[in-house]
Enzyme design. Structure first.
Site, PDB file in Angstrom:
ATOM      1  N   ASN A   7       0.876  -1.178   0.000  1.00  0.00           N
ATOM      2  CA  ASN A   7       0.000   0.000   0.000  1.00  0.00           C
ATOM      3  C   ASN A   7       0.915   1.230   0.000  1.00  0.00           C
ATOM      4  O   ASN A   7       1.520   1.554   1.020  1.00  0.00           O
ATOM      5  CB  ASN A   7      -0.924  -0.012   1.224  1.00  0.00           C
ATOM      6  CG  ASN A   7      -1.853   1.204   1.250  1.00  0.00           C
ATOM      7  OD1 ASN A   7      -1.467   2.314   0.912  1.00  0.00           O
ATOM      8  ND2 ASN A   7      -3.084   0.995   1.688  1.00  0.00           N
ATOM      9  N   GLU A  34      -3.923   1.865  -2.941  1.00  0.00           N
ATOM     10  CA  GLU A  34      -4.052   3.275  -2.563  1.00  0.00           C
ATOM     11  C   GLU A  34      -3.153   4.165  -3.447  1.00  0.00           C
ATOM     12  O   GLU A  34      -2.335   4.942  -2.967  1.00  0.00           O
ATOM     13  CB  GLU A  34      -3.746   3.472  -1.070  1.00  0.00           C
ATOM     14  CG  GLU A  34      -4.603   4.558  -0.476  1.00  0.00           C
ATOM     15  CD  GLU A  34      -4.527   4.664   1.044  1.00  0.00           C
ATOM     16  OE1 GLU A  34      -4.933   5.716   1.543  1.00  0.00           O
ATOM     17  OE2 GLU A  34      -4.073   3.708   1.721  1.00  0.00           O
ATOM     18  N   ASP A 147      -4.237  -4.874   0.795  1.00  0.00           N
ATOM     19  CA  ASP A 147      -4.596  -4.278   2.081  1.00  0.00           C
ATOM     20  C   ASP A 147      -6.031  -4.682   2.401  1.00  0.00           C
ATOM     21  O   ASP A 147      -6.978  -4.124   1.849  1.00  0.00           O
ATOM     22  CB  ASP A 147      -4.444  -2.757   1.985  1.00  0.00           C
ATOM     23  CG  ASP A 147      -4.802  -2.045   3.282  1.00  0.00           C
ATOM     24  OD1 ASP A 147      -5.246  -2.721   4.235  1.00  0.00           O
ATOM     25  OD2 ASP A 147      -4.657  -0.811   3.334  1.00  0.00           O
ATOM     26  N   ASN A 149      -7.421  -4.395   5.399  1.00  0.00           N
ATOM     27  CA  ASN A 149      -7.973  -3.586   6.482  1.00  0.00           C
ATOM     28  C   ASN A 149      -8.665  -4.453   7.537  1.00  0.00           C
ATOM     29  O   ASN A 149      -9.756  -4.151   8.017  1.00  0.00           O
ATOM     30  CB  ASN A 149      -8.919  -2.516   5.935  1.00  0.00           C
ATOM     31  CG  ASN A 149      -8.185  -1.232   5.586  1.00  0.00           C
ATOM     32  OD1 ASN A 149      -7.318  -0.776   6.336  1.00  0.00           O
ATOM     33  ND2 ASN A 149      -8.528  -0.638   4.446  1.00  0.00           N
ATOM     34  N   ASP A 218      -2.109  -6.265   5.916  1.00  0.00           N
ATOM     35  CA  ASP A 218      -1.801  -6.611   4.523  1.00  0.00           C
ATOM     36  C   ASP A 218      -1.527  -8.108   4.468  1.00  0.00           C
ATOM     37  O   ASP A 218      -0.621  -8.602   5.145  1.00  0.00           O
ATOM     38  CB  ASP A 218      -0.594  -5.819   4.038  1.00  0.00           C
ATOM     39  CG  ASP A 218      -0.780  -4.314   4.200  1.00  0.00           C
ATOM     40  OD1 ASP A 218      -1.280  -3.693   3.253  1.00  0.00           O
ATOM     41  OD2 ASP A 218      -0.441  -3.793   5.281  1.00  0.00           O
ATOM     42  N   ASP A 247       2.711   4.626   5.266  1.00  0.00           N
ATOM     43  CA  ASP A 247       2.518   4.092   6.617  1.00  0.00           C
ATOM     44  C   ASP A 247       2.428   2.564   6.614  1.00  0.00           C
ATOM     45  O   ASP A 247       2.359   1.944   7.671  1.00  0.00           O
ATOM     46  CB  ASP A 247       1.290   4.710   7.313  1.00  0.00           C
ATOM     47  CG  ASP A 247       0.092   4.867   6.412  1.00  0.00           C
ATOM     48  OD1 ASP A 247       0.111   4.345   5.280  1.00  0.00           O
ATOM     49  OD2 ASP A 247      -0.880   5.537   6.818  1.00  0.00           O
ATOM     50  N   HIS A 248       2.455   1.961   5.440  1.00  0.00           N
ATOM     51  CA  HIS A 248       2.557   0.508   5.292  1.00  0.00           C
ATOM     52  C   HIS A 248       3.979   0.141   4.890  1.00  0.00           C
ATOM     53  O   HIS A 248       4.706   0.968   4.318  1.00  0.00           O
ATOM     54  CB  HIS A 248       1.623  -0.007   4.194  1.00  0.00           C
ATOM     55  CG  HIS A 248       0.172   0.145   4.482  1.00  0.00           C
ATOM     56  ND1 HIS A 248      -0.659  -0.927   4.733  1.00  0.00           N
ATOM     57  CD2 HIS A 248      -0.621   1.248   4.529  1.00  0.00           C
ATOM     58  CE1 HIS A 248      -1.892  -0.498   4.925  1.00  0.00           C
ATOM     59  NE2 HIS A 248      -1.900   0.819   4.801  1.00  0.00           N
TER      60      HIS A 248
END
Length: 258
Positions: A7, A34, A147, A149, A218, A247-248
């Site tokens: 991501n 993303e 991802d 989530n 993930d 941030d991943h």
């Protein structure tokens, strides 16, 4: 064969990070989520210059998914998750790559929960589970990665008691993930590391990366036809520490040759 998911949290804004990681890690196939870029703004030439073919499903400002392959043809088979013609979110793309069916997904976040966004998350999950069942029935070697989530268990989240009302950890979300996996999929990282603390995401706030206060959201799900080829898996955690990074962190698996 090395396959990765990442991501990128904005493919153009993080392009230097993405290109550096591609050069250092050299995965054969990469699923990106993303993108946060419309179709015409995907940095195709930079990706080609890095040695990768690409297909992508863009969307202005948010969402967006892509599949890259290093010197391998990509045959796109599905663009957008089937089941709801009114859904305009760019969250799924699927292709045949080197004898594999690869599905790249960006499952909705769902917060705040409860509410319309959480309802959308669960409905998307239902559609994805139905699509996944069809892929299993094909008896092909399939990888569903991206991802999700979802933190499937308490092992997958730092201080789980703080997340009980979050859409990524609510019982409905975890039950949906379990229902999906129970169709016959293998969670690749947990197959190799059943009891280890592994995170793939660290928030930008409160020094989460420095404290290793992360989440595992993930995932790689493998069909029975490919599960036996799983040789290695890991997280390129160091990438999360780079300047102007997502941030991943990238997550990867390695498959043995047939």
């Amino acid at each position: 064969m090395k396959i990765a998911t990442y991501n990128v949290n904005g493919v153009n804004g993080r392009l230097p990070v993405l290109l550096r990681w591609l050069n250092e890690s050299a995965p054969d196939v990469v699923c990106l989520q993303e993108l946060k870029a419309p179709q015409e703004k995907f940095p195709e030439q930079a990706i080609i210059d890095a040695g990768y073919n690409a297909i992508w499903h863009g969307q202005k400002s948010w969402n967006g998914v892509a599949i890259l392959a290093k010197g391998i043809d990509i045959n796109e088979t599905t663009r957008g998750l089937p089941g709801d013609p009114e859904d305009t979110h760019s969250r799924y793309i699927e292709a045949e790559v080197n004898g594999l069916t690869v599905g790249c997904l960006y499952l909705p976040n769902g917060n705040p929960a409860p509410g319309p966004k959480f309802d959308y998350k669960l409905k998307w999950f239902e559609r994805f589970t139905l699509h996944a069942a069809g892929l299993l029935a094909s008896k092909k070697p399939v990888i569903l990665t991206g991802d999700y989530n979802v933190m499937p268990t308490e092992l997958d989240v730092y201080k789980p008691e703080r997340w009980v009302e979050d859409a990524l950890f609510r019982p409905e979300t975890r039950a949906a993930f379990k229902q999906l996996v129970d169709q016959g999929w293998t969670d690749a990282l947990r197959k190799l590391y059943p009891d280890e603390v592994i995170y793939t995401f660290w928030d930008y706030f409160r020094n989460a990366y420095g404290r290793n206060a992360g989440l595992r959201i993930d995932h790689f799900l493998l069909s029975p036809q490919i599960e036996g080829r799983l040789a290695a898996a890991g997280v390129d955690k160091q990438v999360r520490g780079w300047e102007k990074t997502s941030d991943h962190a990238p997550v990867w698996i390695e498959l043995k040759d047939k």
